[in-house]
Design a protein around this motif. Structure first.
Motif, mmCIF file in Angstrom:
data_model
loop_
_atom_site.group_PDB
_atom_site.id
_atom_site.type_symbol
_atom_site.label_atom_id
_atom_site.label_comp_id
_atom_site.label_asym_id
_atom_site.label_seq_id
_atom_site.Cartn_x
_atom_site.Cartn_y
_atom_site.Cartn_z
ATOM 1 N N MET A 1 0.834 -1.202 0.000
ATOM 2 C CA MET A 1 0.000 0.000 0.000
ATOM 3 C C MET A 1 0.868 1.250 0.000
ATOM 4 S SD MET A 1 -2.728 -1.243 2.871
ATOM 5 C CE MET A 1 -3.496 0.380 2.964
ATOM 6 N N SER A 2 0.231 2.388 -0.244
ATOM 7 C CA SER A 2 0.897 3.676 -0.162
ATOM 8 C C SER A 2 0.550 4.342 1.159
ATOM 9 C CB SER A 2 0.461 4.583 -1.313
ATOM 10 O OG SER A 2 0.920 5.899 -1.118
ATOM 11 N N ARG A 3 1.471 5.137 1.662
ATOM 12 C CA ARG A 3 1.199 5.929 2.864
ATOM 13 C C ARG A 3 0.401 7.182 2.538
ATOM 14 N NH1 ARG A 3 6.605 7.648 5.335
ATOM 15 N NH2 ARG A 3 7.292 7.753 3.167
ATOM 16 N N HIS A 4 0.208 7.477 1.244
ATOM 17 C CA HIS A 4 -0.232 8.816 0.870
ATOM 18 C C HIS A 4 -1.632 8.877 0.265
ATOM 19 C CE1 HIS A 4 3.905 9.843 1.733
ATOM 20 N NE2 HIS A 4 4.280 8.872 0.930
ATOM 21 N N VAL B 1 -6.829 4.343 -7.500
ATOM 22 C CA VAL B 1 -6.261 5.064 -8.643
ATOM 23 C C VAL B 1 -6.024 4.113 -9.810
ATOM 24 C CG1 VAL B 1 -4.244 6.346 -9.475
ATOM 25 C CG2 VAL B 1 -5.232 6.885 -7.232
ATOM 26 N N ARG B 2 -5.507 2.916 -9.524
ATOM 27 C CA ARG B 2 -5.199 1.952 -10.593
ATOM 28 C C ARG B 2 -6.449 1.587 -11.387
ATOM 29 N NH1 ARG B 2 -0.311 -0.631 -10.550
ATOM 30 N NH2 ARG B 2 -1.085 -2.590 -11.403
ATOM 31 N N LYS B 3 -7.592 1.577 -10.761
ATOM 32 C CA LYS B 3 -8.825 1.236 -11.459
ATOM 33 C C LYS B 3 -9.172 2.245 -12.549
ATOM 34 C CE LYS B 3 -10.768 -1.284 -7.534
ATOM 35 N NZ LYS B 3 -11.801 -1.292 -6.467
ATOM 36 N N GLU B 4 -8.602 3.444 -12.449
ATOM 37 C CA GLU B 4 -8.849 4.465 -13.461
ATOM 38 C C GLU B 4 -7.921 4.326 -14.669
ATOM 39 O OE1 GLU B 4 -11.406 6.061 -13.151
ATOM 40 O OE2 GLU B 4 -11.828 6.489 -11.051
ATOM 41 N N PHE B 5 -6.942 3.427 -14.589
ATOM 42 C CA PHE B 5 -5.971 3.226 -15.673
ATOM 43 C C PHE B 5 -5.998 1.757 -16.093
ATOM 44 C CE2 PHE B 5 -4.407 6.875 -13.316
ATOM 45 C CZ PHE B 5 -3.924 7.738 -14.292
ATOM 46 N N PRO B 6 -6.907 1.362 -16.972
ATOM 47 C CA PRO B 6 -7.035 -0.062 -17.324
ATOM 48 C C PRO B 6 -5.741 -0.693 -17.826
ATOM 49 C CG PRO B 6 -8.911 1.190 -18.157
ATOM 50 C CD PRO B 6 -7.937 2.198 -17.621
ATOM 51 N N ALA B 7 -4.907 0.057 -18.513
ATOM 52 C CA ALA B 7 -3.692 -0.526 -19.096
ATOM 53 C C ALA B 7 -2.757 -1.088 -18.037
ATOM 54 C CB ALA B 7 -2.955 0.525 -19.933
ATOM 55 N N VAL B 8 -2.750 -0.489 -16.839
ATOM 56 C CA VAL B 8 -1.779 -0.929 -15.834
ATOM 57 C C VAL B 8 -2.187 -2.248 -15.193
ATOM 58 C CG1 VAL B 8 -1.147 1.467 -15.398
ATOM 59 C CG2 VAL B 8 -2.725 0.326 -13.816
ATOM 60 N N GLU B 9 -3.385 -2.707 -15.464
ATOM 61 C CA GLU B 9 -3.794 -4.034 -15.007
ATOM 62 C C GLU B 9 -3.367 -5.118 -15.993
ATOM 63 O OE1 GLU B 9 -4.847 -4.547 -12.097
ATOM 64 O OE2 GLU B 9 -5.312 -2.489 -11.499
ATOM 65 N N ARG B 10 -2.967 -4.704 -17.186
ATOM 66 C CA ARG B 10 -2.588 -5.658 -18.233
ATOM 67 C C ARG B 10 -1.074 -5.818 -18.343
ATOM 68 N NH1 ARG B 10 -7.051 -2.788 -20.170
ATOM 69 N NH2 ARG B 10 -8.802 -4.125 -20.769
ATOM 70 N N ILE B 11 -0.345 -4.747 -18.062
ATOM 71 C CA ILE B 11 1.115 -4.803 -18.115
ATOM 72 C C ILE B 11 1.679 -4.067 -16.903
ATOM 73 C CG2 ILE B 11 1.307 -4.975 -20.626
ATOM 74 C CD1 ILE B 11 1.869 -1.990 -20.705
ATOM 75 N N THR B 12 2.927 -4.354 -16.594
ATOM 76 C CA THR B 12 3.618 -3.604 -15.541
ATOM 77 C C THR B 12 4.160 -2.343 -16.192
ATOM 78 O OG1 THR B 12 4.205 -5.654 -14.412
ATOM 79 C CG2 THR B 12 5.431 -3.676 -13.800
ATOM 80 N N VAL C 1 -3.844 3.829 -3.682
ATOM 81 C CA VAL C 1 -3.318 3.540 -5.014
ATOM 82 C C VAL C 1 -4.200 2.516 -5.733
ATOM 83 C CG1 VAL C 1 -1.320 2.739 -6.332
ATOM 84 C CG2 VAL C 1 -0.980 4.049 -4.250
ATOM 85 N N GLY C 2 -4.793 1.590 -4.989
ATOM 86 C CA GLY C 2 -5.682 0.611 -5.606
ATOM 87 C C GLY C 2 -6.837 1.276 -6.323
ATOM 88 N N GLY D 1 4.353 6.456 -12.222
ATOM 89 C CA GLY D 1 3.180 7.311 -12.237
ATOM 90 C C GLY D 1 2.414 7.148 -10.945
ATOM 91 N N MET D 2 1.364 7.920 -10.813
ATOM 92 C CA MET D 2 0.536 7.899 -9.601
ATOM 93 C C MET D 2 -0.064 6.524 -9.334
ATOM 94 S SD MET D 2 -3.006 9.732 -10.866
ATOM 95 C CE MET D 2 -2.336 11.339 -11.166
ATOM 96 N N PHE D 3 -0.100 5.661 -10.357
ATOM 97 C CA PHE D 3 -0.772 4.363 -10.288
ATOM 98 C C PHE D 3 0.160 3.207 -9.929
ATOM 99 C CE2 PHE D 3 0.192 5.852 -14.567
ATOM 100 C CZ PHE D 3 1.223 4.983 -14.891
ATOM 101 N N ASN D 4 1.455 3.453 -9.854
ATOM 102 C CA ASN D 4 2.389 2.348 -9.601
ATOM 103 C C ASN D 4 2.410 1.934 -8.137
ATOM 104 O OD1 ASN D 4 4.257 3.678 -12.197
ATOM 105 N ND2 ASN D 4 3.742 1.505 -12.151
ATOM 106 N N THR D 5 2.803 0.671 -7.911
ATOM 107 C CA THR D 5 2.810 0.092 -6.576
ATOM 108 C C THR D 5 4.170 -0.527 -6.277
ATOM 109 O OG1 THR D 5 2.102 -2.077 -7.374
ATOM 110 C CG2 THR D 5 0.355 -0.496 -6.786
ATOM 111 N N PHE D 6 4.366 -0.873 -5.015
ATOM 112 C CA PHE D 6 5.584 -1.587 -4.631
ATOM 113 C C PHE D 6 5.662 -2.945 -5.326
ATOM 114 C CE2 PHE D 6 4.807 1.253 -0.965
ATOM 115 C CZ PHE D 6 5.973 1.993 -1.046
#
Length: 402
Positions: free
Chosen positions: A17-20, A26-37, A23-24, A375-380
């Motif tokens: 998770m993010s401290r800020h 936010v990721r739902k707003e960017f479909p592409a990031v669920e398909r590729i890293t 992010v989960g 980007g704002m959508f990336n995770t650890f």
């Protein structure tokens, strides 16, 4: 030196998770990031649902009503106001352009530079900033390049200033290795020395908080397809309106203080708009400006400071992973001097880019290796996957840390 993390920060890393912010969500707003890293926001960001919705609204209105142009132009001005607030300036100091390169060229040609004048720039900074000023050599203007070091600030540039120096132009964040230059100290130096100051914020905007007045910039230019989340084809230009002596190199009706009602050009009515509109040629990229209004709402809802801090945390995690593999990072490590979101790994692009692509990881080749940009959508978890792919393949001694 890398800043140590609090126990709470480490706990968030371990949980993914993010401290800020969430992010989960936010990721739902960017479909592409669920398909590729997706680790290539410094090249362009994937399309976000709210940004697409704004473009869809524009297209639907054009399809169904042939275009409510007055409504669209009202939205242009609302977006101009949002952008001005975002940069800490007045709306009449913002012009819309096509891209960063056009903004830099507008700025370079508006400065009253003559034969014998000198402009200082940073060696290895973005080429299109440099070309805008190198093109002035045809007028006898000299461009001097100052060496790029891990820390670039007023002290880096002061020794190069002489009686012929008229301007300094530089990026806030470098595209190729994530240097974050101390533009505030350079702006103060320009103010002290009576120099014009032009800043390219393309790689910073939307991720690094920007205060144009604290920067003391004459002009600030950017595009919008990276941290601002908008497809290519829209740029922005901030102009310090106290610099009323700065005029565009070209002229259109839209540039004038008063557009003739009958649209007949009159040679005796050429007074420029008192606002940054003097640098516009009219006929805006309307769908992209609609998109920018939506993206600014997204960024403001999260807070650009939170986006910056989240990316810094991701960077700390990346650096720790690279250190564990004894893989070298190109560029600054210290939070104060590095961009939050841009990191170059000393892995030869010719050998590694295809390997990352085959494993569903999007990154960019750079002059010194592989560029990872968050980007704002990336995770650890995105970082962990990258590190695992490097670990499984192994690295040659040339990529190892000194």
């Amino acid at each position: 030196m890398q800043r140590s993390q609090s126990p709470a920060g480490r706990a968030h890393q371990e949980s993914g998770m993010s401290r800020h912010y969430d992010v989960g969500a936010v990721r739902k707003e960017f479909p592409a990031v669920e398909r590729i890293t997706y680790l290539d926001a410094g090249f362009q960001t994937p399309l976000a649902r709210p940004v697409k919705a704004a473009i869809d609204l524009f297209l639907r209105e054009g399809l169904e009503t042939a275009g409510p142009k007055s409504v669209w132009l009202d939205r242009v001005e609302l977006t101009r106001e949002k952008l001005a607030r975002f940069l800490g300036v007045a709306a009449d100091e913002i012009a819309f352009t096509k891209n960063t390169s056009e903004s830099m060229n507008i700025a370079a040609n508006a400065l009253p530079l003559r034969a014998g004048d000198k402009v200082l720039m940073i060696h290895g900074d973005h080429p299109n900033n440099a070309y805008a000023f190198l093109n002035l050599r045809r007028k006898g203007v000299t461009v001097e390049f100052v060496p790029m070091t891990e820390i670039v600030n007023a002290d880096s540039l002061r020794p190069h200033i002489d009686a012929s120096t008229r301007a300094i132009s530089m990026s806030q964040v470098t595209f190729h290795a994530g240097h974050r230059f101390d533009v505030e100290s350079v702006g103060a130096l320009c103010d002290e020395q009576g120099l014009y100051f032009v800043v390219d914020v393309m790689q910073a905007i939307g991720v690094v908080p920007i205060d144009a007045k604290a920067m003391r910039a004459t002009f600030i230019g950017s595009g919008s397809h990276k941290g601002l989340l908008v497809p290519q084809g829209l740029g922005l230009l901030y102009w310090d309106k106290s610099r009323i002596e700065l005029e565009p190199a070209y002229l259109a009706a839209a540039s004038l203080a008063e557009v003739p009602a009958d649209l007949i050009a009159r040679p005796d009515q050429l007074e420029l708009a008192p606002s940054a509109r003097r640098f516009e040629l009219g006929n805006f990229n309307l769908p992209a400006i609609h998109a920018l209004g939506a993206s600014l709402d997204m960024i403001e809802a999260l807070g650009v400071q939170n986006i910056q801090n989240h990316c810094l945390d991701l960077g700390d995690h990346l650096i720790a992973g690279l250190d564990a593999l004894d893989v070298r990072l190109v560029g600054p490590r210290d939070r104060q001097h590095r961009a939050p979101h841009i990191y170059v790994i000393a892995l030869p692009a010719a050998e590694w880019l295809g390997h990352f692509e085959q494993n569903g990881v999007r990154v960019s080749p750079e002059r010194d290796g592989i560029r990872v940009s968050f980007g704002m959508f990336n995770t650890f978890a995105d970082v962990d996957r990258l590190i695992d792919i490097i670990k499984r393949r192994g690295v040659k001694p040339s990529s190892r840390a000194a």
